[in-house]
Motif scaffolding. Structure first.
Motif, PDB file in Angstrom:
ATOM      1  N   GLY A 183       0.802  -1.218   0.000  1.00 21.12           N
ATOM      2  CA  GLY A 183       0.000   0.000   0.000  1.00 21.12           C
ATOM      3  C   GLY A 183       0.832   1.264   0.000  1.00 21.12           C
ATOM      4  O   GLY A 183       2.051   1.248   0.205  1.00 21.12           O
ATOM      5  N   ILE A 184       0.156   2.377  -0.245  1.00 23.90           N
ATOM      6  CA  ILE A 184       0.785   3.697  -0.269  1.00 23.90           C
ATOM      7  C   ILE A 184       0.593   4.365   1.078  1.00 23.90           C
ATOM      8  O   ILE A 184      -0.533   4.447   1.600  1.00 23.90           O
ATOM      9  CB  ILE A 184       0.150   4.566  -1.376  1.00 23.90           C
ATOM     10  N   ALA A 185       1.676   4.847   1.670  1.00 26.19           N
ATOM     11  CA  ALA A 185       1.574   5.621   2.906  1.00 26.19           C
ATOM     12  C   ALA A 185       1.003   6.995   2.572  1.00 26.19           C
ATOM     13  O   ALA A 185       1.329   7.580   1.532  1.00 26.19           O
ATOM     14  CB  ALA A 185       2.943   5.753   3.559  1.00 26.19           C
ATOM     15  N   LEU A 186       0.159   7.496   3.446  1.00 30.09           N
ATOM     16  CA  LEU A 186      -0.504   8.777   3.213  1.00 30.09           C
ATOM     17  C   LEU A 186       0.013   9.797   4.229  1.00 30.09           C
ATOM     18  O   LEU A 186      -0.428   9.819   5.375  1.00 30.09           O
ATOM     19  CB  LEU A 186      -2.023   8.600   3.344  1.00 30.09           C
ATOM     20  N   PRO A 187       0.946  10.659   3.825  1.00 27.02           N
ATOM     21  CA  PRO A 187       1.535  11.616   4.758  1.00 27.02           C
ATOM     22  C   PRO A 187       0.493  12.608   5.276  1.00 27.02           C
ATOM     23  O   PRO A 187      -0.554  12.820   4.642  1.00 27.02           O
ATOM     24  CB  PRO A 187       2.599  12.339   3.909  1.00 27.02           C
ATOM     25  N   PRO A 188       0.754  13.234   6.414  1.00 24.48           N
ATOM     26  CA  PRO A 188      -0.148  14.281   6.913  1.00 24.48           C
ATOM     27  C   PRO A 188      -0.354  15.365   5.859  1.00 24.48           C
ATOM     28  O   PRO A 188       0.579  15.735   5.141  1.00 24.48           O
ATOM     29  CB  PRO A 188       0.598  14.830   8.125  1.00 24.48           C
ATOM     30  N   GLY A 189      -1.576  15.837   5.745  1.00 19.79           N
ATOM     31  CA  GLY A 189      -1.897  16.866   4.768  1.00 19.79           C
ATOM     32  C   GLY A 189      -2.457  16.326   3.472  1.00 19.79           C
ATOM     33  O   GLY A 189      -2.979  17.086   2.653  1.00 19.79           O
TER      34      GLY A 189
END
Length: 209
Positions: A183-189
């Motif tokens: 999966g793709i990590a979803l950074p803050p923002g």
């Protein structure tokens, strides 16, 4: 049979055939070897019709000639005449840009919630903090095997956090691209995503999903 001697030989730049995306512009370029005229002629031949244009000298490069053709929607062939020289016929093919026709989104839950993965509709991606997103994308056209080291490449752009995540094309089905299996990590923002696909000719999605 020997060619008739000419004061000018004409060399057309680019591949044969030249490939252009449907609706895009194409700049046809050629070089004159020998006598260099102030301008030349470009003859386009479409199925059932033909057109003639001037092809003008490139102000920046001596012996080079350019003509831009706008909004190309169908294939054609062309010949360039410079002074007494003529090019061999060249072809232009029109190809469609790839578009995402379906996107499967699976939320990989963060470890702290101890819950199984959950599938989401693309328009309903409200995710728990710490989640990752696994994507499977179906393309309207076969995709090229690209690398993040060279732009453009098959990718997901994360808006808000302004990051690109590469997609891998399935070698058994080049109309399918996937994110990393973890999966793709979803950074803050992060507040959305856009899918950019690239075909084998290096043409990229015009209007990303």
């Amino acid at each position: 049979r020997q060619a008739v001697p000419r004061h000018t030989q004409v060399e057309v730049e680019g591949d044969d055939p030249l490939r252009v995306a449907h609706g895009d512009s194409l700049t046809i370029a050629a070089r004159a070897i020998g006598v260099k005229p102030s301008a030349g002629e470009l003859f386009l031949r479409y199925p059932g019709s033909q057109s003639e244009f001037s092809i003008d000298a490139d102000p920046d490069t001596s012996g080079r000639y350019l003509r831009k053709i706008d909004n190309i929607t169908g294939p054609f062939s062309f010949i360039i005449k410079l002074n007494d020289g003529r090019s061999e016929p060249r072809r232009v093919e029109v190809v469609e840009r790839p578009e995402a026709i379906s996107i499967r989104c699976v939320q990989i839950m963060p470890a702290y919630v101890r819950q199984p993965d959950v599938e989401h509709l693309p328009g309903d991606l409200t995710l728990l903090s710490g989640s990752r997103l696994r994507l499977t994308i179906k393309s309207s056209k076969p995709l090229g095997a690209t690398s993040a080291a060279r732009f453009p490449f098959n990718r997901v752009h994360l808006s808000g956090s302004d990051r690109d995540e590469a997609l891998t094309v399935d070698p058994a089905d080049p109309t399918t691209a996937r994110s990393d299996s973890n999966g793709i990590a979803l950074p803050p923002g992060t507040n959305g995503l856009s899918v950019y696909l690239v075909n084998g000719d290096g043409l990229e999605t015009r209007n990303p999903t």
